[in-house]
Every structure is written in structure tokens, then in C-alpha cells.
Design a protein around this motif. Structure first.
Motif, PDB file in Angstrom:
ATOM      1  N   SER A 187     -13.155 -22.685  76.917  1.00 46.06           N
ATOM      2  CA  SER A 187     -11.811 -22.997  77.406  1.00 46.06           C
ATOM      3  C   SER A 187     -10.891 -21.846  77.023  1.00 46.06           C
ATOM      4  CB  SER A 187     -11.298 -24.314  76.813  1.00 46.06           C
ATOM      5  OG  SER A 187     -11.210 -24.222  75.400  1.00 46.06           O
ATOM      6  N   GLY A 188      -9.674 -21.883  77.575  1.00 44.69           N
ATOM      7  CA  GLY A 188      -8.679 -20.883  77.221  1.00 44.69           C
ATOM      8  C   GLY A 188      -8.453 -19.802  78.248  1.00 44.69           C
ATOM      9  N   GLY A 189      -9.249 -19.811  79.303  1.00 45.09           N
ATOM     10  CA  GLY A 189      -9.044 -18.818  80.342  1.00 45.09           C
ATOM     11  C   GLY A 189      -7.771 -19.086  81.124  1.00 45.09           C
ATOM     12  N   GLY A 190      -7.417 -18.132  81.978  1.00 45.80           N
ATOM     13  CA  GLY A 190      -6.230 -18.290  82.800  1.00 45.80           C
ATOM     14  C   GLY A 190      -5.797 -16.978  83.404  1.00 45.80           C
ATOM     15  N   LEU A 191      -4.584 -16.996  83.928  1.00 47.24           N
ATOM     16  CA  LEU A 191      -3.982 -15.819  84.560  1.00 47.24           C
ATOM     17  C   LEU A 191      -2.976 -15.205  83.594  1.00 47.24           C
ATOM     18  CD1 LEU A 191      -3.393 -14.012  87.039  1.00 47.24           C
ATOM     19  CD2 LEU A 191      -1.730 -15.756  87.764  1.00 47.24           C
ATOM     20  N   VAL A 192      -3.101 -13.904  83.377  1.00 47.51           N
ATOM     21  CA  VAL A 192      -2.203 -13.218  82.453  1.00 47.51           C
ATOM     22  C   VAL A 192      -1.900 -11.833  83.012  1.00 47.51           C
ATOM     23  CG1 VAL A 192      -4.114 -12.289  81.074  1.00 47.51           C
ATOM     24  CG2 VAL A 192      -1.865 -12.617  80.010  1.00 47.51           C
ATOM     25  N   GLN A 193      -0.730 -11.318  82.690  1.00 50.16           N
ATOM     26  CA  GLN A 193      -0.369  -9.971  83.134  1.00 50.16           C
ATOM     27  C   GLN A 193      -1.051  -8.927  82.249  1.00 50.16           C
ATOM     28  OE1 GLN A 193       3.929  -9.794  83.176  1.00 50.16           O
ATOM     29  NE2 GLN A 193       3.964 -10.291  85.354  1.00 50.16           N
ATOM     30  N   ALA A 194      -1.241  -7.765  82.805  1.00 51.11           N
ATOM     31  CA  ALA A 194      -1.812  -6.662  82.035  1.00 51.11           C
ATOM     32  C   ALA A 194      -0.975  -6.433  80.778  1.00 51.11           C
ATOM     33  CB  ALA A 194      -1.856  -5.400  82.889  1.00 51.11           C
ATOM     34  N   GLY A 195      -1.681  -6.199  79.675  1.00 44.56           N
ATOM     35  CA  GLY A 195      -1.013  -6.040  78.397  1.00 44.56           C
ATOM     36  C   GLY A 195      -0.875  -7.325  77.603  1.00 44.56           C
ATOM     37  N   GLY A 196      -1.137  -8.435  78.260  1.00 44.06           N
ATOM     38  CA  GLY A 196      -1.011  -9.729  77.605  1.00 44.06           C
ATOM     39  C   GLY A 196      -2.228 -10.105  76.793  1.00 44.06           C
ATOM     40  N   SER A 197      -2.201 -11.330  76.276  1.00 47.37           N
ATOM     41  CA  SER A 197      -3.267 -11.815  75.397  1.00 47.37           C
ATOM     42  C   SER A 197      -3.720 -13.205  75.813  1.00 47.37           C
ATOM     43  CB  SER A 197      -2.770 -11.870  73.948  1.00 47.37           C
ATOM     44  OG  SER A 197      -2.380 -10.608  73.474  1.00 47.37           O
ATOM     45  N   LEU A 198      -4.966 -13.500  75.489  1.00 43.02           N
ATOM     46  CA  LEU A 198      -5.532 -14.835  75.645  1.00 43.02           C
ATOM     47  C   LEU A 198      -6.498 -15.067  74.492  1.00 43.02           C
ATOM     48  CD1 LEU A 198      -6.491 -15.112  79.437  1.00 43.02           C
ATOM     49  CD2 LEU A 198      -4.739 -16.444  78.264  1.00 43.02           C
ATOM     50  N   ARG A 199      -6.673 -16.334  74.144  1.00 40.79           N
ATOM     51  CA  ARG A 199      -7.711 -16.685  73.182  1.00 40.79           C
ATOM     52  C   ARG A 199      -8.675 -17.661  73.834  1.00 40.79           C
ATOM     53  NH1 ARG A 199      -7.347 -19.691  67.305  1.00 40.79           N
ATOM     54  NH2 ARG A 199      -7.018 -21.506  68.668  1.00 40.79           N
ATOM     55  N   LEU A 200      -9.914 -17.255  73.935  1.00 46.23           N
ATOM     56  CA  LEU A 200     -10.958 -18.125  74.465  1.00 46.23           C
ATOM     57  C   LEU A 200     -11.599 -18.893  73.316  1.00 46.23           C
ATOM     58  CD1 LEU A 200     -12.728 -15.776  77.040  1.00 46.23           C
ATOM     59  CD2 LEU A 200     -10.677 -17.185  77.314  1.00 46.23           C
ATOM     60  N   THR A 201     -11.979 -20.125  73.629  1.00 52.43           N
ATOM     61  CA  THR A 201     -12.620 -20.985  72.653  1.00 52.43           C
ATOM     62  C   THR A 201     -13.988 -21.424  73.168  1.00 52.43           C
ATOM     63  OG1 THR A 201     -10.506 -21.814  71.831  1.00 52.43           O
ATOM     64  CG2 THR A 201     -12.443 -23.158  71.393  1.00 52.43           C
ATOM     65  N   MET A 206      -8.345 -12.002  72.754  1.00 56.68           N
ATOM     66  CA  MET A 206      -8.275 -10.849  73.650  1.00 56.68           C
ATOM     67  C   MET A 206      -6.836 -10.363  73.733  1.00 56.68           C
ATOM     68  SD  MET A 206     -10.836 -12.160  76.666  1.00 56.68           S
ATOM     69  CE  MET A 206      -9.667 -13.336  77.306  1.00 56.68           C
ATOM     70  N   SER A 207      -6.624  -9.098  73.451  1.00 58.69           N
ATOM     71  CA  SER A 207      -5.293  -8.508  73.481  1.00 58.69           C
ATOM     72  C   SER A 207      -5.312  -7.254  74.353  1.00 58.69           C
ATOM     73  CB  SER A 207      -4.838  -8.150  72.062  1.00 58.69           C
ATOM     74  OG  SER A 207      -4.842  -9.276  71.222  1.00 58.69           O
ATOM     75  N   SER A 208      -4.127  -6.797  74.711  1.00 56.62           N
ATOM     76  CA  SER A 208      -3.990  -5.592  75.547  1.00 56.62           C
ATOM     77  C   SER A 208      -4.901  -5.687  76.764  1.00 56.62           C
ATOM     78  CB  SER A 208      -4.320  -4.338  74.731  1.00 56.62           C
ATOM     79  OG  SER A 208      -3.478  -4.225  73.604  1.00 56.62           O
ATOM     80  N   LEU A 209      -4.856  -6.830  77.423  1.00 55.13           N
ATOM     81  CA  LEU A 209      -5.757  -7.079  78.544  1.00 55.13           C
ATOM     82  C   LEU A 209      -5.479  -6.138  79.703  1.00 55.13           C
ATOM     83  CD1 LEU A 209      -5.887 -10.926  78.270  1.00 55.13           C
ATOM     84  CD2 LEU A 209      -7.884  -9.442  78.300  1.00 55.13           C
ATOM     85  N   LYS A 210      -6.545  -5.784  80.401  1.00 58.73           N
ATOM     86  CA  LYS A 210      -6.484  -4.880  81.539  1.00 58.73           C
ATOM     87  C   LYS A 210      -7.020  -5.597  82.774  1.00 58.73           C
ATOM     88  CE  LYS A 210      -7.683  -1.058  78.424  1.00 58.73           C
ATOM     89  NZ  LYS A 210      -8.651   0.044  78.173  1.00 58.73           N
ATOM     90  N   PRO A 211      -6.631  -5.164  83.959  1.00 60.58           N
ATOM     91  CA  PRO A 211      -7.183  -5.788  85.176  1.00 60.58           C
ATOM     92  C   PRO A 211      -8.714  -5.763  85.203  1.00 60.58           C
ATOM     93  CG  PRO A 211      -5.273  -4.469  85.728  1.00 60.58           C
ATOM     94  CD  PRO A 211      -5.555  -4.214  84.273  1.00 60.58           C
ATOM     95  N   GLU A 212      -9.313  -4.744  84.646  1.00 64.14           N
ATOM     96  CA  GLU A 212     -10.782  -4.656  84.644  1.00 64.14           C
ATOM     97  C   GLU A 212     -11.437  -5.663  83.696  1.00 64.14           C
ATOM     98  OE1 GLU A 212      -8.603  -2.130  84.226  1.00 64.14           O
ATOM     99  OE2 GLU A 212      -9.359  -0.651  82.773  1.00 64.14           O
TER     100      GLU A 212
END
Length: 122
Positions: free
Chosen positions: A7-21, A83-89
Motif C-alpha cells: 500500500s501507499g502508492g499514488g500520484l505525486v509530483q516530481a521531487g515529492g515523496s511517498l512511503r510504501l508499506t 521514496m524521496s526526490s521522486l522522478k518521472p522514471e
């Protein structure tokens, strides 16, 4: 038998962060290494990060090193991927998997979750 749910996925802008569980059921989960993998459309599943059964050893793909952190909470039967500093890739379906050792090879894991979508917009 161990079962895994991401869980924890989603849509985020480049440079943003997410935490997957990665939440596990089953008493033996803490005896397993856990890996995170991802698969983008039209591409093969690739290694992201892994952690040993006791959390003492962690491994990262070069593409995420310094941006992603894997950790585990034994009391909660849970493994996280910060996950931090996310990129489109980084856009892909992310899977967690359990196995005997924290290998980078998908075939080294015998239990997989259903995956969670991560989408990074530019």
C-alpha cells in the motif's frame, strides 16, 4: 505461509515523496528477507531495494541509491520503502517479495504481493 499486501502508492509530483508499506501475515515473516521490485509498462521487473531478515543489511539499485530507504518493523510485520526526490522514471507498479536472502534477482523470492502503482508527474 506468508502473504504480502502493498500500500501507499499514488500520484505525486516530481521531487515529492511517498512511503510504501509491505504488510505481512504469518508468524514466519520476520525470518525472511524482503525485496522491493518495480515494473513499468513494457519493461522487465527490476530490483529496487532489499533488506535482510534482521534488518542488518540493505541493498539498493544504483538508480535509487540516496533517494530511497528500505526498513522493517518486526513488531508490526511490516517493511517500508521511503521514496524521496521522486522522478518521472520512478513511475511503475511496485511489488514487495519475501525470500530466504535479500537477492537482487526476482526468482530468488517465492512470495509476492499484488503491487501498488506509483506515478510521478513531471
Amino acid at each position: 505461509q506468508v502473504q504480502l499486501v502493498e500500500s501507499g502508492g499514488g500520484l505525486v509530483q516530481a521531487g515529492g515523496s511517498l512511503r510504501l508499506t509491505c504488510a505481512a501475515s504469518g508468524r514466519t515473516f520476520n525470518n525472511y528477507a524482503v525485496g522491493w521490485f518495480r515494473q513499468a509498462p513494457g519493461k522487465e521487473r527490476e530490483f529496487v531495494a532489499s533488506i535482510s531478515y534482521n534488518g542488518g543489511n540493505t541493498f539498493y539499485a544504483d538508480s535509487v541509491k540516496g533517494r530511497f530507504t528500505i526498513s522493517r518493523d518486526k513488531a508490526r510485520n511490516t517493511v517500508y520503502l521511503q521514496m524521496s526526490s521522486l522522478k518521472p522514471e520512478d513511475t511503475a507498479v511496485y511489488y514487495c517479495a519475501a525470500g530466504p536472502v535479500p537477492t537482487v534477482v526476482p526468482t530468488g523470492y517465492d512470495t509476492w504481493g499484488q503491487g501498488t502503482q506509483v506515478t510521478v508527474s513531471s
